[in-house]
Design an enzyme around this catalytic site. Sequence first.
Site, PDB file in Angstrom:
ATOM      1  N   THR A 118     -47.713 -24.772  53.466  1.00  0.00           N
ATOM      2  CA  THR A 118     -46.636 -23.952  52.922  1.00  0.00           C
ATOM      3  C   THR A 118     -46.144 -22.990  54.006  1.00  0.00           C
ATOM      4  OG1 THR A 118     -47.671 -24.092  50.754  1.00  0.00           O
ATOM      5  CG2 THR A 118     -45.964 -22.419  51.051  1.00  0.00           C
ATOM      6  N   GLU A 145     -55.849 -26.774  42.565  1.00  0.00           N
ATOM      7  CA  GLU A 145     -57.243 -26.716  42.982  1.00  0.00           C
ATOM      8  C   GLU A 145     -58.099 -27.389  41.922  1.00  0.00           C
ATOM      9  OE1 GLU A 145     -58.616 -22.833  43.911  1.00  0.00           O
ATOM     10  OE2 GLU A 145     -56.993 -22.403  45.285  1.00  0.00           O
ATOM     11  N   LYS A 197     -40.672 -24.952  47.222  1.00  0.00           N
ATOM     12  CA  LYS A 197     -42.110 -24.697  47.156  1.00  0.00           C
ATOM     13  C   LYS A 197     -42.401 -23.246  46.778  1.00  0.00           C
ATOM     14  CE  LYS A 197     -46.574 -24.970  47.994  1.00  0.00           C
ATOM     15  NZ  LYS A 197     -47.499 -25.673  47.109  1.00  0.00           N
ATOM     16  N   ASN A 201     -43.949 -21.946  42.971  1.00  0.00           N
ATOM     17  CA  ASN A 201     -45.200 -21.211  42.818  1.00  0.00           C
ATOM     18  C   ASN A 201     -44.969 -19.803  42.287  1.00  0.00           C
ATOM     19  OD1 ASN A 201     -46.904 -23.259  43.455  1.00  0.00           O
ATOM     20  ND2 ASN A 201     -47.492 -22.494  45.459  1.00  0.00           N
ATOM     21  N   CYS A 253     -52.896 -20.172  46.697  1.00  0.00           N
ATOM     22  CA  CYS A 253     -51.448 -20.308  46.894  1.00  0.00           C
ATOM     23  C   CYS A 253     -50.607 -19.209  46.248  1.00  0.00           C
ATOM     24  CB  CYS A 253     -50.981 -21.672  46.380  1.00  0.00           C
ATOM     25  SG  CYS A 253     -51.620 -23.052  47.344  1.00  0.00           S
ATOM     26  N   ASP A 257     -47.871 -16.979  48.277  1.00  0.00           N
ATOM     27  CA  ASP A 257     -46.524 -17.556  48.213  1.00  0.00           C
ATOM     28  C   ASP A 257     -45.524 -16.584  47.592  1.00  0.00           C
ATOM     29  OD1 ASP A 257     -47.778 -19.698  49.293  1.00  0.00           O
ATOM     30  OD2 ASP A 257     -47.325 -21.114  47.692  1.00  0.00           O
TER      31      ASP A 257
END
Length: 388
Positions: A118, A145, A197, A201, A253, A257
Amino acid sequence: MRIAVVGAGYVGFANAAVLARQHEVTVVDIDQAKVDLINSHQPALAEPEVGAFLANTPVSLTATTSIADAVATAQWTLIATPTDYNPETNHFDTSSVEASIAAALSANPETVVIIRSTIPVGFTQSMRARHGTDAILFVPEFLREGKALHDCLHPTRVIVGGTCAQAQAFADILVGACADEDVPVLLTESREAEAIKLFANSYLALRVAYFNEIDTYAISEGLDARAIITGIGLDPRIGDHYNNPSFGYGGYCLPKDTKQLLANYSGIPQDLISAVVRSNSTRQSFIASDILSRDPRVVGVHRLIMKAGSDNFRSSSIFGVIERIRAAGVEVVVYEPSAQSPIIAGCEVMPDLAQFKARCDVIVTNRRSPELADVSAKVYTRDLYGRD
């Protein structure tokens, strides 16, 4: 087809394993232990499905610590190295990705580089300009995950940041490697793919934060949080998913993010993304206060991992709660079988579950566990549905 994959973490290893069913794949990692596991046909990823997959699926999969050796004859090179958020620069640390791209193109100028880490919006363009090639594409991953292998086999969509023939060719490789038919494919420019992306998120983080704030309100006002959330979820536009309260959005993440997306908004009007970033700290403070209101002498944290089937507790939301409880002068101990250290976040890690239960006045767990059933009176959790 020869493919090199740089990085044997969740993204890299899951991609490598799935692609190796049809292609010759070499994984590169600086961790010799992971390299040895892969070369002995053992899982380098702690997920329940991985062992059975490797045992029952013919794959052409090897590993090395040398990126030059792996990339020398590779038509495609996937980069899946970490991009941790750096609070000092207010951006992702992309140094490992940059170094991997440079090493790959030095070893084989003809390889097509696929960035799966990312990255900030605009990063791919900058790499193309730096190396004087358009053969650098960004392909976002959407893996959970504990479900990384499953999500590679059954992707919700394939998005490739490029509109050239190479982009379509790599999209075809990914679709051909998965176990499903009719996977949605979107080819777009690299900056749009990078934004997809980060925004995807951040929306998930927003949803977690929203239901956590409903839960905070319910606790504060003495209301039934489950009844409220269930009633909201009956609206099909909202749905009964991703709505089980927690201690905050965590994992590797979502926290980083959302912060990177906020940094990308520099000079652009917004309120919502800032609120999502702030919400995690607010929730952790509230949870810590709610636990401390029980006047515990010793608080036990049952598992640092936040998701079943994972051994990864990087950036777990429970760490913010632990920090606040310890700052109040209350002792905190941890039960985490996957921990490699006797001390984590300043807390003693107890290997014996029975001793852990006996020592603690309050046992904090993100999700209910059958192994705590005998001490249910001590358990503190915001798990309303026994899932997620």
